[in-house]
Design a protein around this motif. Structure first.
Motif, PDB file in Angstrom:
ATOM      1  N   GLY A  57      23.576  41.928  35.667  1.00 32.43           N
ATOM      2  CA  GLY A  57      24.910  41.347  35.089  1.00 32.43           C
ATOM      3  C   GLY A  57      25.873  42.538  35.078  1.00 32.43           C
ATOM      4  O   GLY A  57      25.704  43.737  34.881  1.00 32.43           O
ATOM      5  N   SER A  61      27.883  41.948  29.718  1.00 29.79           N
ATOM      6  CA  SER A  61      27.965  40.706  29.863  1.00 29.79           C
ATOM      7  C   SER A  61      26.845  39.889  29.020  1.00 29.79           C
ATOM      8  O   SER A  61      26.683  38.679  29.132  1.00 29.79           O
ATOM      9  CB  SER A  61      27.442  40.201  31.292  1.00 29.79           C
ATOM     10  OG  SER A  61      26.069  40.960  31.657  1.00 29.79           O
ATOM     11  N   GLN A 179      25.871  35.926  33.586  1.00 29.61           N
ATOM     12  CA  GLN A 179      27.403  35.815  34.210  1.00 29.61           C
ATOM     13  C   GLN A 179      28.139  35.378  32.771  1.00 29.61           C
ATOM     14  O   GLN A 179      27.717  34.605  32.043  1.00 29.61           O
ATOM     15  CB  GLN A 179      27.334  34.603  35.212  1.00 29.61           C
ATOM     16  CG  GLN A 179      28.737  34.247  35.652  1.00 29.61           C
ATOM     17  CD  GLN A 179      28.679  33.158  36.838  1.00 29.61           C
ATOM     18  OE1 GLN A 179      28.411  33.585  37.648  1.00 29.61           O
ATOM     19  NE2 GLN A 179      28.948  32.134  36.481  1.00 29.61           N
ATOM     20  N   ALA A 180      29.144  36.219  32.748  1.00 30.90           N
ATOM     21  CA  ALA A 180      30.141  35.962  31.367  1.00 30.90           C
ATOM     22  C   ALA A 180      31.579  36.309  32.010  1.00 30.90           C
ATOM     23  O   ALA A 180      31.978  36.838  33.071  1.00 30.90           O
ATOM     24  CB  ALA A 180      29.817  36.978  30.561  1.00 30.90           C
ATOM     25  N   SER A 182      35.230  37.763  32.448  1.00 26.01           N
ATOM     26  CA  SER A 182      35.627  39.186  32.269  1.00 26.01           C
ATOM     27  C   SER A 182      36.655  39.451  30.973  1.00 26.01           C
ATOM     28  O   SER A 182      35.998  40.695  30.436  1.00 26.01           O
ATOM     29  CB  SER A 182      36.546  39.265  33.585  1.00 26.01           C
ATOM     30  OG  SER A 182      37.610  38.582  33.707  1.00 26.01           O
ATOM     31  N   MET A 185      33.838  39.969  28.354  1.00 25.42           N
ATOM     32  CA  MET A 185      33.143  41.465  28.599  1.00 25.42           C
ATOM     33  C   MET A 185      33.931  42.553  28.294  1.00 25.42           C
ATOM     34  O   MET A 185      33.235  43.443  27.662  1.00 25.42           O
ATOM     35  CB  MET A 185      32.623  41.533  30.143  1.00 25.42           C
ATOM     36  CG  MET A 185      31.534  40.514  30.656  1.00 25.42           C
ATOM     37  SD  MET A 185      30.851  40.958  32.218  1.00 25.42           S
ATOM     38  CE  MET A 185      32.137  40.397  33.382  1.00 25.42           C
ATOM     39  N   GLN A 221      28.635  41.632  41.026  1.00 26.76           N
ATOM     40  CA  GLN A 221      28.765  40.084  41.222  1.00 26.76           C
ATOM     41  C   GLN A 221      28.104  39.687  42.317  1.00 26.76           C
ATOM     42  O   GLN A 221      27.269  38.588  42.274  1.00 26.76           O
ATOM     43  CB  GLN A 221      30.221  39.548  41.148  1.00 26.76           C
ATOM     44  CG  GLN A 221      30.479  38.282  41.327  1.00 26.76           C
ATOM     45  CD  GLN A 221      29.877  37.269  40.008  1.00 26.76           C
ATOM     46  OE1 GLN A 221      30.125  37.606  39.021  1.00 26.76           O
ATOM     47  NE2 GLN A 221      29.443  36.342  40.536  1.00 26.76           N
ATOM     48  N   GLY A 233      26.501  34.104  29.488  1.00 29.31           N
ATOM     49  CA  GLY A 233      26.381  35.421  28.679  1.00 29.31           C
ATOM     50  C   GLY A 233      26.446  35.019  27.268  1.00 29.31           C
ATOM     51  O   GLY A 233      26.279  35.725  26.314  1.00 29.31           O
TER      52      GLY A 233
END
Length: 603
Positions: A57, A61, A179-180, A182, A185, A221, A233
């Motif tokens: 990730g 994330s 997955q988180a 942006s 993050m 990604q 995430g």
């Protein structure tokens, strides 16, 4: 019994400068231990692969958080977490200067030593001990320290590019992508780097826009397509539970239970033929003494007398053993000492005294299997030259299987005064007697692979019955890259059946040195008192079955005359169950000496 995290993992320092806690990857790399580790190998002695999970990730994330939450959910003995950050390539002075001015790209695959990472995962997957590098985020550099990891049945590797390398993906049994958003993050990265790594907000944002965001969009990604599972995430409780349950099922399918099979390991066909001859006990005993077994050269085989013979035999009635087993010569002195040790009427003080004498003879014989070289010395008084031998190894140690094996420790120190010592805690489960590894304490010479390959190890245990503890101890040594031929297993007494044959088949180059051998091996259950905390736990469990306590409360309109007597009887039965001694499955050597450790330490 539960292990502390330091029991199977520890860091090895090599004069590194003082550093602040939390600014290196050492806190990310660990082995979490919850209980003893069951056998991770088969009857052939080869290990079953650890289950490897890859977690990839973007930066911040939540990869580390997901890995740690999966670790917490897994109710398995040992789980290792390894961070890809530990494998950043070392920087030269010019590169380091660029890193401190935010001009070095850490968010590309070329920044990592992928070959070293893959080798580390291969070794952990194959159950070998490894030393993981430690990276300092504050110094932008590896430090002179490594993290020792061993004993994991599950390995979690987390990092930016864990799914990008095809060769690394092949090593993963389960691939996860975290997955988180942006913005989330970036916010996490600012908070983390300012608080934990001492960086300013302007430099963090500049670095993010220049390196981190493009790497995320273009390189990280796209690796999500290789994932078996995409985990959010945040708010990911359900996903973490799914991963934990899946891994538990996989591990249950790989479980090994070997002790019963070890006890039934047959002799070689030639040995069975020799053992089945009509030779009487006196004939076998006479043949044994006349051959003067030195253990230095024999024909591969074993011995096992019939049960009727075992009843009247002492521990030297077998004349055939596997080639890897070296039995002390049955001198009258040794036979006399072993007779005293077998005698149930021997006092505790005498048992300790004569056991120490046997151990000394045994350790001196075992040390003859270490490498020696010729050496010439000048004799005192005459000035003449005398040619002899001297120990030809700098790395020799004893590893004691606690606690019975410790009866040999004093003799080992007297035989080789400069001996380095370590220990293994291996205990049997109550239900089926399977061995479990609880603690590993090894000298540095074994923890470092560079010296382990040239080390010689004397493994110490009092008895070999099924060989389950010996099997596990030898496997631990092999996992640390000690060659088979450099291992000498030293024991006072063994059964001619089962265990020594299993050891000889799985590890034919390991030498086994024994003072004596008895003919039988019998499975039985023994009783022993509960400890205080076990009594409390049993009481709580039994009270829980009755609902509100030892006696339930009756309503006013309930007729309690008939029920009261039944209630009292039920309560009495539960009290008896609580106070009852525990039982444990063991395999006893017959005729045998009983528990040598208990008799020696008077417990």
């Amino acid at each position: 019994m539960a292990l502390s995290p330091s029991s199977l993992e520890a860091s090895t320092s090599r004069q590194q400068p003082p550093r602040q806690a939390g600014l290196t990857t050492s806190s990310k790399t660990l082995v979490e231990t919850r209980s003893g580790r069951s056998p991770w190998y088969g009857l052939d002695g080869l290990p079953s692969e650890a289950y490897v999970i890859g977690v990839a990730g973007g930066s911040a994330s939540g990869k580390t958080s997901v890995a740690n939450r999966v670790l917490a959910k897994l109710n398995v003995p040992t789980v290792a977490v390894v961070s890809q950050d530990s494998f950043y390539k070392p920087l030269n002075p010019e590169q380091s200067k660029m890193a401190f001015s935010n001009n070095w790209n850490f968010d590309c695959e070329a920044a990592f030593d992928q070959d070293l990472l893959k080798q580390c995962i291969i070794d952990l997957k194959n159950c070998k001990a490894v030393e993981v590098p430690v990276y300092s985020f504050a110094q932008h550099q590896r430090v002179d320290e490594t993290k020792y990891l061993y004993g994991a049945s599950v390995v979690i590797i987390e990092g930016l590019f864990v799914l990008s390398d095809p060769e690394l993906r092949k090593l993963l049994d389960l691939k996860i992508y975290v997955q988180a958003d942006s913005d989330l993050m970036l916010a996490r990265r600012i908070t983390r780097d300012t608080k934990e790594r001492g960086r300013d907000v302007h430099g963090i944002i500049e670095h993010y826009l220049r390196w981190v965001k493009p790497a995320m969009d273009n390189s990280i990604q796209p690796t999500a397509k290789w994932a078996d599972l995409i985990v959010p995430g945040q708010s990911n409780d359900v996903a973490v539970d799914v991963v934990a349950q899946h891994v538990k099922r996989q591990l249950d399918a790989r479980a090994n239970r070997l002790r019963s099979e070890l006890s039934k390991t047959p002799m070689t066909p030639a040995a069975r033929g020799a053992a089945s001859t009509s030779a009487s006990y006196e004939t076998l005993q006479s043949a044994l003494i006349s051959r003067h077994f030195t253990g230095l050269s024999r024909t591969p085989s074993t011995s096992s007398l019939s049960d009727s013979s075992a009843d009247i035999s002492n521990n030297l009635t077998q004349a055939i053993l596997p080639a890897s087993v070296h039995l002390l010569p049955p001198t009258p002195q040794l036979l006399g000492l072993l007779t005293i040790m077998h005698d149930a009427t021997t006092s505790a003080a005498d048992f300790v005294f004569y056991t120490d004498r046997v151990c000394q003879i045994l350790m001196e014989a075992a040390s003859s299997h270490l490498p020696y070289r010729e050496k010439s010395v000048v004799c005192g008084g005459t000035g003449r030259t005398w040619k002899g031998k001297v120990l030809d190894t700098d790395n020799v140690c004893t590893i004691t299987i606690q606690r019975s094996g410790s009866v040999l420790e004093n003799a080992a120190r007297r035989s080789i005064p400069a001996l380095v010592q370590g220990s293994l805690l291996i205990q049997s489960t109550q239900e089926d007697g399977e061995p479990q590894l609880y603690d590993v304490r090894l000298p540095d010479s074994l923890r470092r692979r560079s010296s382990a390959t040239s080390s010689h190890v004397l493994l110490l245990d009092a008895q070999i019955g099924t060989g389950a503890a010996a099997f596990m101890a030898i496997r631990v040594m092999l996992d640390h890259c000690v060659p088979q031929e450099n291992i000498v297993f030293v024991s006072i007494l063994a059964s001619a059946k089962g265990g020594i044959w299993a050891l000889a088949r799985a590890f034919p180059r390991v030498k086994i040195v024994l003072a004596g051998v008895d003919g039988g091996l019998r499975k039985c259950r023994i009783e022993y008192p509960r400890r205080g905390h076990e009594l409390e736990d049993a009481t709580r469990r039994l009270q829980g079955r009755a609902g509100t306590g030892p006696r339930r409360l009756l309503s006013d309109d309930e007729d309690d005359d008939d029920d009261d007597e039944d209630e009292d009887q039920e309560y009495d039965e539960r009290e008896q169950e609580v106070s009852r001694s525990r039982t444990k499955t063991i395999w006893a050597i017959t005729p045998g000496m009983g528990s040598i450790g208990d008799r020696y330490y008077r417990t």
